[in-house]
Motif scaffolding. Structure first.
Motif, PDB file in Angstrom:
ATOM      1  N   SER A 123      43.840  -0.570  36.906  1.00 51.07           N
ATOM      2  CA  SER A 123      43.984  -0.378  38.347  1.00 51.07           C
ATOM      3  C   SER A 123      42.792  -0.879  39.147  1.00 51.07           C
ATOM      4  N   ASP A 124      41.715  -1.249  38.471  1.00 52.41           N
ATOM      5  CA  ASP A 124      40.498  -1.653  39.173  1.00 52.41           C
ATOM      6  C   ASP A 124      40.273  -3.158  39.164  1.00 52.41           C
ATOM      7  N   VAL A 125      40.973  -3.903  38.321  1.00 51.25           N
ATOM      8  CA  VAL A 125      40.646  -5.316  38.133  1.00 51.25           C
ATOM      9  C   VAL A 125      41.297  -6.194  39.199  1.00 51.25           C
ATOM     10  N   MET A 126      40.663  -7.335  39.443  1.00 52.71           N
ATOM     11  CA  MET A 126      41.265  -8.446  40.181  1.00 52.71           C
ATOM     12  C   MET A 126      41.097  -9.684  39.301  1.00 52.71           C
ATOM     13  N   ILE A 127      42.193 -10.396  39.044  1.00 54.14           N
ATOM     14  CA  ILE A 127      42.207 -11.515  38.110  1.00 54.14           C
ATOM     15  C   ILE A 127      42.821 -12.733  38.804  1.00 54.14           C
ATOM     16  N   ARG A 128      42.262 -13.900  38.532  1.00 52.11           N
ATOM     17  CA  ARG A 128      42.845 -15.123  39.083  1.00 52.11           C
ATOM     18  C   ARG A 128      44.198 -15.383  38.427  1.00 52.11           C
ATOM     19  N   ALA A 129      45.187 -15.725  39.252  1.00 51.72           N
ATOM     20  CA  ALA A 129      46.543 -15.939  38.754  1.00 51.72           C
ATOM     21  C   ALA A 129      46.590 -17.086  37.756  1.00 51.72           C
ATOM     22  N   ASP A 130      45.787 -18.142  37.984  1.00 48.81           N
ATOM     23  CA  ASP A 130      45.834 -19.268  37.060  1.00 48.81           C
ATOM     24  C   ASP A 130      45.239 -18.905  35.699  1.00 48.81           C
ATOM     25  N   VAL A 131      44.281 -17.986  35.672  1.00 50.43           N
ATOM     26  CA  VAL A 131      43.731 -17.523  34.397  1.00 50.43           C
ATOM     27  C   VAL A 131      44.771 -16.710  33.642  1.00 50.43           C
ATOM     28  N   LEU A 132      45.471 -15.829  34.342  1.00 47.18           N
ATOM     29  CA  LEU A 132      46.545 -15.065  33.705  1.00 47.18           C
ATOM     30  C   LEU A 132      47.609 -15.988  33.132  1.00 47.18           C
ATOM     31  N   ALA A 133      47.909 -17.061  33.858  1.00 48.63           N
ATOM     32  CA  ALA A 133      48.905 -18.016  33.364  1.00 48.63           C
ATOM     33  C   ALA A 133      48.408 -18.707  32.095  1.00 48.63           C
ATOM     34  N   ARG A 134      47.124 -19.062  32.070  1.00 48.67           N
ATOM     35  CA  ARG A 134      46.587 -19.778  30.907  1.00 48.67           C
ATOM     36  C   ARG A 134      46.592 -18.916  29.651  1.00 48.67           C
ATOM     37  N   ILE A 135      46.357 -17.612  29.802  1.00 50.00           N
ATOM     38  CA  ILE A 135      46.293 -16.742  28.626  1.00 50.00           C
ATOM     39  C   ILE A 135      47.645 -16.121  28.290  1.00 50.00           C
ATOM     40  N   GLY A 136      48.657 -16.410  29.096  1.00 52.63           N
ATOM     41  CA  GLY A 136      49.998 -15.899  28.794  1.00 52.63           C
ATOM     42  C   GLY A 136      50.248 -14.476  29.236  1.00 52.63           C
ATOM     43  N   GLY A 137      49.461 -13.985  30.185  1.00 53.59           N
ATOM     44  CA  GLY A 137      49.691 -12.642  30.710  1.00 53.59           C
ATOM     45  C   GLY A 137      49.478 -11.550  29.675  1.00 53.59           C
ATOM     46  N   PHE A 138      50.293 -10.514  29.744  1.00 51.25           N
ATOM     47  CA  PHE A 138      50.176  -9.358  28.859  1.00 51.25           C
ATOM     48  C   PHE A 138      51.041  -9.547  27.609  1.00 51.25           C
ATOM     49  N   GLU A 139      50.622  -8.924  26.530  1.00 54.65           N
ATOM     50  CA  GLU A 139      51.325  -9.012  25.252  1.00 54.65           C
ATOM     51  C   GLU A 139      52.477  -8.000  25.234  1.00 54.65           C
ATOM     52  N   GLU A 140      53.699  -8.505  25.255  1.00 55.26           N
ATOM     53  CA  GLU A 140      54.858  -7.627  25.438  1.00 55.26           C
ATOM     54  C   GLU A 140      55.240  -6.840  24.196  1.00 55.26           C
ATOM     55  N   HIS A 141      54.621  -7.144  23.051  1.00 53.48           N
ATOM     56  CA  HIS A 141      54.920  -6.372  21.837  1.00 53.48           C
ATOM     57  C   HIS A 141      54.169  -5.042  21.808  1.00 53.48           C
ATOM     58  N   PHE A 142      53.248  -4.823  22.755  1.00 49.58           N
ATOM     59  CA  PHE A 142      52.575  -3.527  22.852  1.00 49.58           C
ATOM     60  C   PHE A 142      53.516  -2.556  23.569  1.00 49.58           C
ATOM     61  N   THR A 143      54.453  -2.011  22.832  1.00 49.94           N
ATOM     62  CA  THR A 143      55.451  -1.098  23.393  1.00 49.94           C
ATOM     63  C   THR A 143      55.292   0.287  22.778  1.00 49.94           C
ATOM     64  N   GLY A 144      56.038   1.259  23.298  1.00 48.54           N
ATOM     65  CA  GLY A 144      55.956   2.621  22.780  1.00 48.54           C
ATOM     66  C   GLY A 144      54.548   3.160  22.870  1.00 48.54           C
ATOM     67  N   GLU A 145      54.091   3.814  21.804  1.00 46.42           N
ATOM     68  CA  GLU A 145      52.743   4.367  21.808  1.00 46.42           C
ATOM     69  C   GLU A 145      51.675   3.272  21.855  1.00 46.42           C
ATOM     70  N   LYS A 146      52.037   2.047  21.463  1.00 44.17           N
ATOM     71  CA  LYS A 146      51.081   0.936  21.467  1.00 44.17           C
ATOM     72  C   LYS A 146      50.714   0.503  22.883  1.00 44.17           C
ATOM     73  N   GLN A 147      51.447   0.992  23.878  1.00 43.50           N
ATOM     74  CA  GLN A 147      51.118   0.671  25.266  1.00 43.50           C
ATOM     75  C   GLN A 147      49.743   1.195  25.666  1.00 43.50           C
ATOM     76  N   ALA A 148      49.211   2.122  24.893  1.00 46.00           N
ATOM     77  CA  ALA A 148      47.869   2.624  25.172  1.00 46.00           C
ATOM     78  C   ALA A 148      46.823   1.514  25.077  1.00 46.00           C
ATOM     79  N   TYR A 149      47.161   0.418  24.388  1.00 44.37           N
ATOM     80  CA  TYR A 149      46.240  -0.704  24.237  1.00 44.37           C
ATOM     81  C   TYR A 149      46.761  -1.987  24.883  1.00 44.37           C
ATOM     82  N   GLU A 150      47.821  -1.914  25.685  1.00 38.21           N
ATOM     83  CA  GLU A 150      48.372  -3.130  26.265  1.00 38.21           C
ATOM     84  C   GLU A 150      47.405  -3.799  27.219  1.00 38.21           C
ATOM     85  N   ASP A 151      46.586  -3.035  27.915  1.00 39.96           N
ATOM     86  CA  ASP A 151      45.585  -3.632  28.799  1.00 39.96           C
ATOM     87  C   ASP A 151      44.484  -4.313  27.995  1.00 39.96           C
TER      88      ASP A 151
END
Length: 309
Positions: free
Chosen positions: A161-189
């Motif tokens: 909730s505190d970060v600001m990220i450049r959109a082009d950087v997020l695009a280059r790294i592929g955004g968030f890892e969608e396999h971090f689901t269920g209890e693994k969402q604790a580490y999705e950030d």
């Protein structure tokens, strides 16, 4: 703002965005399949502020998890800079204007964030001010932050909730890892941040822009309470090792840090035996009122108008 059944705190979070002193923002309210009143609340905000607030959802109003829901918003966002706010947190009014200023001053930065007020006083508990990062108010080159910050290092990691990220950087790294689901969402950030630390410089400010609400329903608190933390952390470390290999990253310090952390969670009984004396000492000192000597958190102190401690 991604949300799932967030009717209790959503309005306070949304209003903190509306109250920003920086005028050029859009707010995407991204629904992860809510079944309570929060869907209607989000639609109402979108109707009341059609030029500033938009409502999004997955096809069929399904629940896909935090990372997939963040990525939905990232893909539709029109801004060059992207921030996240969880539906139970609150931004200070100068959050966006200050962070945009830092990003403009340092055009190579991939991300900026600040110290965080861990907000417990909303229930009568204590507030704690936690600095993010290991050095402050200057750009940190890649991959220094990956080694210095949690989960591999000792310094505190950013709150989403505190970060600001450049959109082009997020695009280059592929955004968030969608396999971090269920209890693994604790580490999705942490999955996203780890990729970002390898991609671009970051900036840890000493300013305070976020009130991070403390409550028992938060994702990481739930994982710890249910005894799943070790499994989730080991999952993240195994993924990180594979990710580095897939990107051809060869950095002995990172490999050593991952292996050291993996050993702890792959051998929890042995680790507990080796660390028991230190944990016992910490408990004794805590009972003697000297816990502050071992714990990095410190009670919140009032700030001035700029938010600087």
């Amino acid at each position: 703002m991604i949300f799932l059944n967030a009717e209790t705190f959503m309005a306070e979070a949304v209003e903190s965005v509306i109250a920003q002193t920086y005028p050029n923002w859009e707010l995407l309210l991204v629904d992860d399949g809510s079944t309570d009143k929060s869907t209607g609340m989000a639609l109402d905000y979108a109707n009341r502020f059609p030029r500033k607030i938009r409502y999004l959802e997955h096809a069929g109003h399904v629940n896909r998890g935090m990372s997939a829901t963040r990525n939905l918003g990232i893909g539709i966002a029109r801004g060059e800079l992207i921030s996240f706010i969880d539906s139970d947190d609150v931004w200070k009014p100068n959050k966006l204007v200050d962070q945009v200023g830092i990003m403009r001053k340092h055009p190579d930065l991939g991300m900026v964030c600040g110290a965080v007020l861990y907000w417990g006083s909303w229930t009568g508990d204590h507030d704690f001010l936690i600095p993010t990062g290991h050095v402050f108010d200057r750009p940190v080159p890649q991959p220094e932050a990956l080694l210095a910050l949690y989960p591999l290092g000792k310094a505190d990691a950013p709150c989403p909730s505190d970060v600001m990220i450049r959109a082009d950087v997020l695009a280059r790294i592929g955004g968030f890892e969608e396999h971090f689901t269920g209890e693994k969402q604790a580490y999705e950030d942490q999955g996203c941040f780890s990729k970002l630390y390898l991609e671009a410089p970051v900036f840890f400010s000493s300013e305070v822009w976020l009130m991070y609400r403390q409550h028992r329903a938060s994702c990481l608190t739930t994982v710890r309470r249910e005894g799943q933390y070790g499994v989730v952390r080991l999952y993240y470390l195994s993924w990180l090792k594979r990710y580095l290999k897939s990107k051809g990253v060869t950095e002995p310090r990172i490999d050593e840090a991952i292996d050291r952390s993996m050993w702890r969670y792959a051998h929890p009984v042995i680790y507990s035996f080796l660390t028991f004396p230190y944990e016992l000492l910490e408990r004794i000192l805590r009972r003697l009122g000297k816990h502050h000597l071992l714990h990095r958190r410190r009670p919140f102190r009032p700030t001035n108008q700029s938010g600087r401690v």
